[in-house]
Design a protein around this motif. Sequence first.
Motif: not given
Length: 129
Positions: A58-68, A70-74, A78-88
């Motif tokens: 939900r950090d929209y300011a960071a996404r704007a600052l980093l110029d990425v 929404q799909p790139a940010w997500m 996901r890649t760095l921190l992992g999926s939030g899905n309990p099945l994974h």
Amino acid sequence: MFAEEAPLVEVSLAVENAISLFTLLGWPADHARDGIEYVCSRLADAPSRPSAFESLRRDYAARALLDVSQPAWMSMLRTLLGSGNPLHAHTAAGRGILLGLLVGEPLHALLGDDDLVSDIVLNSPRVFA
């Protein structure tokens, strides 16, 4: 080397390997470095990986600052921190690459994960720029 320095070296190496992975897969070096370092700094301040993920998502300011986008940010989160899905939760996708790299997973093993590679490549800022 002092015993206290060893974990810092391992963390630094994991971060550098994560940056290398994103860069090898088409992310501009500055986007990869700035984004990963930002995520790591927020992770260090968070009580847990899932709470860091939720806060960063939900950090929209960071996404704007980093110029990425929404799909790139997500994709990065996901890649760095992992999926939030309990099945994974107990899979590599659930743990994220930072944890994998910290416990000794080699970079070349990550490059062999087709789902991981395609997620990073398809969401690269260059693709959407």
